[in-house]
Design an enzyme around this catalytic site. Structure first.
Site, mmCIF file in Angstrom:
data_model
loop_
_atom_site.group_PDB
_atom_site.id
_atom_site.type_symbol
_atom_site.label_atom_id
_atom_site.label_comp_id
_atom_site.label_asym_id
_atom_site.label_seq_id
_atom_site.Cartn_x
_atom_site.Cartn_y
_atom_site.Cartn_z
ATOM 1 N N LYS A 1 44.261 -9.829 -40.430
ATOM 2 C CA LYS A 1 43.934 -9.128 -39.186
ATOM 3 C C LYS A 1 43.798 -10.155 -38.067
ATOM 4 O O LYS A 1 43.160 -11.204 -38.276
ATOM 5 C CB LYS A 1 42.633 -8.338 -39.372
ATOM 6 C CG LYS A 1 42.223 -7.488 -38.174
ATOM 7 C CD LYS A 1 40.930 -6.700 -38.460
ATOM 8 C CE LYS A 1 40.580 -5.757 -37.310
ATOM 9 N NZ LYS A 1 39.365 -4.952 -37.582
ATOM 10 N N SER B 1 39.759 0.150 -36.502
ATOM 11 C CA SER B 1 40.587 -0.786 -35.767
ATOM 12 C C SER B 1 41.590 -1.543 -36.637
ATOM 13 O O SER B 1 42.569 -2.073 -36.110
ATOM 14 C CB SER B 1 39.692 -1.793 -35.053
ATOM 15 O OG SER B 1 38.996 -2.600 -35.978
ATOM 16 N N SER C 1 35.987 0.377 -39.473
ATOM 17 C CA SER C 1 37.347 -0.127 -39.253
ATOM 18 C C SER C 1 38.093 -0.610 -40.481
ATOM 19 O O SER C 1 39.276 -0.910 -40.384
ATOM 20 C CB SER C 1 37.316 -1.259 -38.230
ATOM 21 O OG SER C 1 37.247 -0.706 -36.951
HETATM 22 N N1 GLN Z 1 35.874 3.002 -34.451
HETATM 23 C C1 GLN Z 1 34.659 2.277 -34.262
HETATM 24 C C2 GLN Z 1 34.601 1.745 -32.851
HETATM 25 O O1 GLN Z 1 35.442 2.041 -32.097
HETATM 26 C C3 GLN Z 1 34.519 1.198 -35.259
HETATM 27 C C4 GLN Z 1 35.356 0.023 -34.988
HETATM 28 C C5 GLN Z 1 35.134 -1.049 -35.991
HETATM 29 O O2 GLN Z 1 34.622 -0.816 -37.081
HETATM 30 N N2 GLN Z 1 35.502 -2.263 -35.602
HETATM 31 O O3 GLN Z 1 33.715 1.048 -32.491
#
Ligand code: GLN
Length: 492
Positions: free
Chosen positions: A79, A160, A184
């Site tokens: 990532k 994400s 995410s």
């Molecule tokens: N979807 C969540 C957010 O937008 C979690 C994102 C994440 O876990 N990095 O914050």
């Protein structure tokens, strides 16, 4: 033998050891798959073909000498939130578009120490903020799955870690690193029909991972199955004196736990996760999961986590607050992109206006607001108090059960662009995943079935702090019972 790109990490490890395939052949097969499918999927921001082949050659030398390391010759995607020495690391943001770190994150250093081959850097939501991978400055990632009755509509891979999940599902990589601040790892794994675990807070070092919300961020793997996640996590985890929140605990043999079974375990079913408006298919999957665990010898107990309904609003105060503070460092002076200005303040303003996308700006505004003198007590302090109550809910549940079973997401993958205009609808995706982050608990998504449109659906297992072994044991049982073999339409 199956196609090299179809191999799980466990199967590739065995095939490499038996010399049925070389690391170079395996790496080339992945690079070919990337060349073929990445233009459509957009899962990679940077492809490091040359260095991958060099690493694979070194792996073949070591295998020939009988000196194979635990992940020798296994091709992975990283990532693009993990700093990789000498390889551009963007966080999918314009502001870091040309940033090449001089150092390696601890998690990726562990994988390299163990002989992994890095194919490149995977796309994500900008600074990991999002649930659809649509906020990336490098464009959205497409989910390799599509609806049976509507194959033309492009679906999101979740976020994400959308690039990580899509690359694993489409068989461009054998496994990937990811991070999870509010879901995410688990939500994109669920949307793409692959497995992913967010370990306990402190299990993996955060050193060298671009920070989003430091009290919630955790690294973890996304892979084809539960065992592969166990293999990767064992390498990624471990104490690191460079992260003061890293836990000084031994790293267990997670792989052994996958076969342990659930006989005698008590599995809690939190009644507050039965959300109003939840699709019948998700409820049915959950009931199926309960039945599978009961058949495997677990005792099912009803538990209550009374503060669940506050988890999402609490998360969307705490996470932006920490983000606004962490992102203050991107000022155009020390590193990253710079827009020249008339004076220093003008330079800051122009740099940040040009460098950050809309969602990141929204989070900075929310975070700055909830931390401001007039509102700190009403929002940030209150959220911290509620966070303590959420943590206590789980502590009380652990008196009655050893792990929790819930759905991973409230829906299957949705269409690209579907929720982009409505931030609240987007935030609702995280309803089942954020509590584990707020409480620092391990949580794993396991593909468990398909919806009526043929899209993957997943169950979530949540465990006690630092009891990933029980999470793997429960996930292993679910995986064997579900026997999920469906594959996406776009596949290498
Ligand atoms: N979807 C969540 C957010 O937008 C979690 C994102 C994440 O876990 N990095 O914050």
């Amino acid at each position: 033998m199956s196609k090299p790109t179809d191999l799980t990490i466990a199967a590739a490890r065995a095939a490499l050891a038996r010399r049925e395939i070389s690391a170079v052949e395996l790496t080339r097969a992945c690079l070919d798959a990337i060349a073929r499918l990445n233009p459509r999927l957009n899962a990679f921001i940077t492809i490091t073909a040359e260095s991958a082949l060099r690493q694979a050659e070194e792996s073949d030398r070591r295998i020939a000498q009988g000196m194979a390391r635990p992940l020798e010759g296994i091709p992975l995607g990283i990532k693009d939130l993990f700093c990789t020495a000498g390889v551009r690391t963007t966080a999918a943001s314009r502001i870091l578009g040309n940033f090449t770190p001089p150092y390696e994150s601890t998690v990726t250093a562990h994988l390299l120490r163990d002989g992994a081959v890095f194919l490149g850097k995977l796309n994500l939501d900008e600074f990991a903020m999002g649930s659809s991978n649509a906020t990336s400055a490098f464009g959205p990632v497409e989910n390799p799955w599509s609806r049976a009755n509507d194959p033309e509509t492009r679906l999101v891979p979740g976020g994400s870690s959308g690039g990580s999940a899509a690359a694993v599902a489409a068989r461009l990589v054998l496994g990937a690193t990811a991070t999870d601040t509010g879901g995410s790892i688990r939500q994109p794994a669920a949307f793409c029909g692959v497995a992913g675990i967010k370990p306990s807070y402190g299990r993996c070092s955060r050193f060298g991972i671009v920070a989003f919300a430091s009290s919630l961020d955790q690294a973890g793997p996304i892979a084809r199955d539960v065992r592969d996640c166990a293999i990767l996590l064992r390498s990624m985890a471990g104490f690191d004196p460079r992260d003061s929140t890293s836990a000084d605990l031994p790293v267990p043999d997670f792989e052994a736990a996958v076969e342990r079974g659930v006989a005698g375990l008590r599995i809690g079913i939190p009644r507050e996760y039965r959300m109003e408006g939840m699709p019948a298919e998700i409820e049915a999957l959950w009931q199926q999961g309960i039945a599978w665990l009961r058949e495997a010898g677990a005792e099912i107990v009803d538990v209550s986590l009374p503060h669940t309904k506050y988890a999402l609003p609490t998360y969307y105060i705490v996470a932006p607050a920490e983000a606004s503070s962490n992102l203050a460092r991107y000022d155009g002076v020390r590193f990253g992109a710079r827009e020249e200005g008339e004076d220093l303040r003008d330079l800051y303003e122009r740099t940040r206006a040009a460098g950050f996308g809309a969602e990141v700006r929204r989070r900075i505004l929310i975070g700055t607001y909830v931390l401001s003198a007039g509102y700190y007590d009403a929002y940030y302090l209150k959220a911290q108090q509620v966070r303590a109550l959420i943590r206590r809910d789980f502590e009380q549940a652990w008196e009655r059960c050893d792990a929790l079973l819930t759905p991973a997401t409230p829906t299957a993958a949705f269409a690209l662009g579907e929720k982009t205009e409505d931030p609240v609808a987007m935030y609702l995706n995280d309803v089942f995943t954020v509590p584990a982050n707020l409480a620092g608990l391990p949580g794993m998504a396991v593909p468990a079935g398909l919806d009526a449109q043929g899209l993957p659906l997943a169950l979530q297992v949540i465990g006690r702090p630092f009891d990933e072994e029980t999470v793997f044991a429960v996930a292993g049982v679910l995986e064997r019972a579900a026997d999920f073999r469906a594959t996406p339409r776009l596949i290498a």
